[in-house]
Design a protein around this motif. Structure first.
Motif, PDB file in Angstrom:
ATOM      1  N   UNK A 136      52.869  29.115   4.377  1.00 56.64           N
ATOM      2  CA  UNK A 136      53.101  29.478   5.775  1.00 56.64           C
ATOM      3  C   UNK A 136      53.013  28.263   6.694  1.00 56.64           C
ATOM      4  N   UNK A 137      54.021  28.115   7.538  1.00 57.17           N
ATOM      5  CA  UNK A 137      54.075  27.067   8.556  1.00 57.17           C
ATOM      6  C   UNK A 137      54.338  27.736   9.892  1.00 57.17           C
ATOM      7  N   UNK A 138      53.411  27.597  10.834  1.00 54.48           N
ATOM      8  CA  UNK A 138      53.545  28.227  12.149  1.00 54.48           C
ATOM      9  C   UNK A 138      53.411  27.142  13.215  1.00 54.48           C
TER      10      UNK A 138
ATOM     11  N   UNK B  90      39.351  41.497  -2.029  1.00 55.19           N
ATOM     12  CA  UNK B  90      38.749  42.819  -2.245  1.00 55.19           C
ATOM     13  C   UNK B  90      38.124  43.364  -0.967  1.00 55.19           C
ATOM     14  N   UNK B  91      37.536  42.477  -0.157  1.00 56.24           N
ATOM     15  CA  UNK B  91      36.845  42.903   1.067  1.00 56.24           C
ATOM     16  C   UNK B  91      37.784  43.115   2.245  1.00 56.24           C
ATOM     17  N   UNK B  92      38.741  42.196   2.440  1.00 56.17           N
ATOM     18  CA  UNK B  92      39.565  42.283   3.653  1.00 56.17           C
ATOM     19  C   UNK B  92      41.064  42.380   3.390  1.00 56.17           C
ATOM     20  N   UNK B  93      41.479  42.322   2.132  1.00 49.25           N
ATOM     21  CA  UNK B  93      42.899  42.450   1.809  1.00 49.25           C
ATOM     22  C   UNK B  93      43.626  41.129   1.661  1.00 49.25           C
ATOM     23  N   UNK B  94      43.006  40.048   2.132  1.00 50.08           N
ATOM     24  CA  UNK B  94      43.681  38.756   2.061  1.00 50.08           C
ATOM     25  C   UNK B  94      42.685  37.603   2.111  1.00 50.08           C
ATOM     26  N   UNK B  95      43.202  36.420   1.799  1.00 51.59           N
ATOM     27  CA  UNK B  95      42.437  35.178   1.887  1.00 51.59           C
ATOM     28  C   UNK B  95      43.356  34.154   2.525  1.00 51.59           C
ATOM     29  N   UNK B  96      42.839  33.343   3.422  1.00 53.68           N
ATOM     30  CA  UNK B  96      43.620  32.259   4.048  1.00 53.68           C
ATOM     31  C   UNK B  96      43.142  30.930   3.486  1.00 53.68           C
ATOM     32  N   UNK B  97      44.068  30.188   2.879  1.00 55.00           N
ATOM     33  CA  UNK B  97      43.784  28.833   2.419  1.00 55.00           C
ATOM     34  C   UNK B  97      44.279  27.884   3.505  1.00 55.00           C
ATOM     35  N   UNK B  98      43.349  27.333   4.272  1.00 53.20           N
ATOM     36  CA  UNK B  98      43.715  26.438   5.377  1.00 53.20           C
ATOM     37  C   UNK B  98      44.132  25.084   4.822  1.00 53.20           C
ATOM     38  N   UNK B  99      45.196  24.543   5.414  1.00 50.58           N
ATOM     39  CA  UNK B  99      45.658  23.229   5.004  1.00 50.58           C
ATOM     40  C   UNK B  99      45.765  22.322   6.221  1.00 50.58           C
ATOM     41  N   UNK B 100      46.960  22.091   6.716  1.00 51.37           N
ATOM     42  CA  UNK B 100      47.120  21.144   7.819  1.00 51.37           C
ATOM     43  C   UNK B 100      47.107  21.836   9.182  1.00 51.37           C
ATOM     44  N   UNK B 101      46.431  21.228  10.142  1.00 49.20           N
ATOM     45  CA  UNK B 101      46.458  21.693  11.522  1.00 49.20           C
ATOM     46  C   UNK B 101      45.696  22.980  11.801  1.00 49.20           C
ATOM     47  N   UNK B 102      44.890  23.434  10.856  1.00 47.93           N
ATOM     48  CA  UNK B 102      44.132  24.679  11.043  1.00 47.93           C
ATOM     49  C   UNK B 102      42.766  24.381  11.631  1.00 47.93           C
ATOM     50  N   UNK B 103      42.326  25.234  12.548  1.00 49.01           N
ATOM     51  CA  UNK B 103      40.980  25.033  13.112  1.00 49.01           C
ATOM     52  C   UNK B 103      39.895  25.392  12.108  1.00 49.01           C
TER      53      UNK B 103
END
Length: 86
Positions: free
Chosen positions: A8-10, A73-86
């Motif tokens: 994902x790129x936003x 399992x807990x929230x439905x997803x996981x975010x793997x932060x890479x560039x420019x993420x706080x």
């Protein structure tokens, strides 16, 4: 657990690019992965930024490491932060 990884790129509100992966259980629909990505953007004060199939593209399927599987399992997803993420 098998998981699907969406690359994902936003564009952030300040014009810079945020790069992260939305990781979900393998059978989760793409639309749901986009919804989770939008939820993450809201949580980091980037709500309202363009997030479609163009910004969030399927990358691959892999075995989920324990920490990722736990979050899915807990929230439905996981975010793997890479560039420019706080």
């Amino acid at each position: 657990m098998e998981c699907a990884v969406y690359d994902t790129y936003v564009t952030k509100k300040d014009g810079r690019i945020m790069h992260f992966d939305v990781i979900v259980e393998a059978n989760t629909p793409h639309e749901k992965a986009i919804e989770y990505g939008k939820e993450y953007l809201e949580s980091v004060d980037q709500g309202g930024q363009k997030m479609t199939q163009e910004e969030c593209q399927f990358c691959h399927i892999q075995a989920a490491p324990p920490v990722v599987a736990k979050d899915i399992s807990q929230s439905g997803y996981y975010i793997q932060k890479m560039e420019g993420c706080p």
